[in-house]
Design an enzyme around this catalytic site. Structure first.
Site, PDB file in Angstrom:
ATOM      1  N   ASP A 178       9.261  -7.020  10.225  1.00  0.00           N
ATOM      2  CA  ASP A 178       9.049  -5.841   9.390  1.00  0.00           C
ATOM      3  C   ASP A 178      10.235  -5.572   8.469  1.00  0.00           C
ATOM      4  O   ASP A 178      10.077  -5.301   7.280  1.00  0.00           O
ATOM      5  CB  ASP A 178       8.815  -4.598  10.264  1.00  0.00           C
ATOM      6  CG  ASP A 178       7.584  -4.749  11.144  1.00  0.00           C
ATOM      7  OD1 ASP A 178       6.818  -5.708  10.939  1.00  0.00           O
ATOM      8  OD2 ASP A 178       7.407  -3.904  12.045  1.00  0.00           O
TER       9      ASP A 178
ATOM     10  N   LEU B  11       1.797  -0.231   9.215  1.00  0.00           N
ATOM     11  CA  LEU B  11       2.226  -0.683   7.888  1.00  0.00           C
ATOM     12  C   LEU B  11       3.741  -0.591   7.739  1.00  0.00           C
ATOM     13  O   LEU B  11       4.290  -0.755   6.668  1.00  0.00           O
ATOM     14  CB  LEU B  11       1.499   0.117   6.797  1.00  0.00           C
ATOM     15  CG  LEU B  11      -0.034   0.022   6.899  1.00  0.00           C
ATOM     16  CD1 LEU B  11      -0.707   0.922   5.866  1.00  0.00           C
ATOM     17  CD2 LEU B  11      -0.508  -1.420   6.720  1.00  0.00           C
ATOM     18  N   SER B  12       4.388  -0.309   8.864  1.00  0.00           N
ATOM     19  CA  SER B  12       5.832  -0.400   8.970  1.00  0.00           C
ATOM     20  C   SER B  12       6.630   0.637   8.193  1.00  0.00           C
ATOM     21  O   SER B  12       7.584   0.333   7.491  1.00  0.00           O
ATOM     22  CB  SER B  12       6.269  -1.805   8.556  1.00  0.00           C
ATOM     23  OG  SER B  12       7.297  -2.187   9.389  1.00  0.00           O
TER      24      SER B  12
END
Ligand code: ADP
Ligand code: MG
Length: 389
Positions: free
Chosen positions: A177, A130-131
């Site tokens: 991202d 989810l970065s």
């Protein structure tokens, strides 16, 4: 999850406890989930992430003495003090490499950053695809951009953060991202062309249409994931070279069959090429569907994307496949793995009325398979990086 006034105030208070004075400001940068467009970003292709409500918050003040002090609420240990002159690529194997890498990249690009005190606190799960790394980089970059009056735009900050992660941390990642964290808008997904970084905000308000997007964090990360990422990247480069193009993005969907025929018995390269070219096409399909009110139909495209990642790109794993299979058989509109693969998270599109049934079915299937219990939450497209205090 968003930055309530109370949360911002508590991060600022903690900064004051650590550093002895109130911060000059507080900033926030979100984690992201990618709706569609997987492993296309290093092929100059299309991606479509949106920002999560989960974010990394940074309280920051300038220093003028060439010292960077870093502290994170989310890791053990006290304040880490680094002299700016000592910052060097791949010199640091700990978490501080991410924010220090940003300072290094800014200074390398000629920006006068003379030091800072930074305190961080995050709600982005780390290592879940989810970065959290981009959220950490982007929040640091935005704070320094504002405090030192650098005047850099979101996409420029994203570029510098990518350089920090690629060169300073030493992790080969694409530009998605950081751009998502820096540039996303609430209620929208970001259609990004990773070749020229042109962007389009696509309205994406599932709640208004009676749907939900679930994120299922499998809480596993298989250890071979990094090496496999490098292999896929190298395989895509080989495909582009064999086909005589700069990047696989240059193979039009209509020319795919001809391109595959030219690759002859390079079976592995053929599979990688097929994924990348069809995935770019899927991103364009999803954009067209969202823009024409066909939101429910994106489910099928997501599911096709999963099959391509599983069978052609071969980066799924039993946990991710189980989420997708269970979600689909319990009524979801579509589902796919998201992120780098070999663990991390999957996304599931459901009618709002089916949210509980599907969530329960996935949880039960994980229990029956003896897998670690997954973490399931609803992803609401949220704001990108900004100043919050
Ligand atoms: P992802 O970006 O998918 O969460 P990465 O492996 O790219 O996974 O980045 C995770 C790493 O980023 C962590 O191991 C840690 O070093 C660093 N990190 C992320 N968020 C924080 C935080 N709030 N505080 C300290 N380090 C963090
Ligand atoms: Mg990361």
């Amino acid at each position: 999850m968003g930055e309530t006034t109370a949360h911002v105030a508590s991060v600022a208070e903690r900064f004051e406890e650590l550093y002895g004075a109130a911060p000059e400001g507080v900033w926030s940068a979100p984690g992201r989930v990618n709706l569609i467009g997987e492993h296309t970003d290093y092929n100059d292709g299309f991606v479509m992430p949106f920002a999560l409500p989960h974010a990394t918050v940074a309280a920051v003040s300038r220093r003028t003495d060439g010292v960077l002090r870093l502290h994170s609420e989310d890791v053990e240990g006290g304040v880490v003090e680094l002299p700016l002159t000592g910052l060097a690529p791949e010199s640091d194997r700990t978490w501080t490499a991410y924010p220090a890498g940003v300072v290094w990249a800014l200074r390398e690009a000629g920006h006068a950053v003379t030091g800072a005190d930074v305190h961080l606190a995050s709600t982005v799960p780390t290592g879940a695809g989810l970065s959290s790394s981009a959220a950490l980089e982007v929040v640091t970059a935005l704070a320094l951009n504002d405090l030192f009056g650098l005047g850099l735009k979101g996409w420029q900050l994203a570029r510098l953060c990518q350089r920090a992660e690629n060169v300073y941390v030493g992790a080969p990642t694409g530009i998605m991202d950081q751009t998502a964290s820096a540039c996303c808008q609430e209620g929208h997904a970001l259609f990004l062309d990773t070749r020229d970084l042109s962007q389009k905000q696509i309205p994406f308000d599932l709640a208004a249409e009676g749907m939900r997007l679930l994120v299922v964090d499998t809480r596993v990360k298989h250890s071979h994931s990094e090496g496999e990422y490098g292999k896929r990247r190298a395989g895509c480069e080989k495909g582009a070279a064999l086909l005589g193009v700069d990047a696989l993005r240059d193979i039009a969907y209509d020319d795919l069959d001809a391109a595959l025929a030219r690759l002859g018995d390079e079976e592995e390269v053929r599979r990688l090429v097929r994924h990348v070219v069809t995935e770019d096409q899927r991103v364009e399909k999803v954009v067209a569907l969202l823009e024409s009110g066909g939101t429910r139909s994106i489910g099928e495209v997501l599911t096709e994307g999963h099959a391509s990642l599983r069978d052609d790109f071969r980066i799924s794993c039993p946990e991710l496949d189980l989420v997708v299979e269970t979600a689909l058989s319990s009524g979801a509109l579509g589902a796919r793995m998201t992120g780098g693969g070999f663990g991390g998270s999957a996304i599931v599109l459901v009618e709002a009325a089916d949210e509980e049934t599907v969530t329960k079915a996935v949880e039960e299937a994980f229990a029956a398979a003896d897998f670690t219990a997954p973490r399931v939450f609803t992803a609401v497209p949220s704001a990108g990086a900004r100043r919050v205090g």
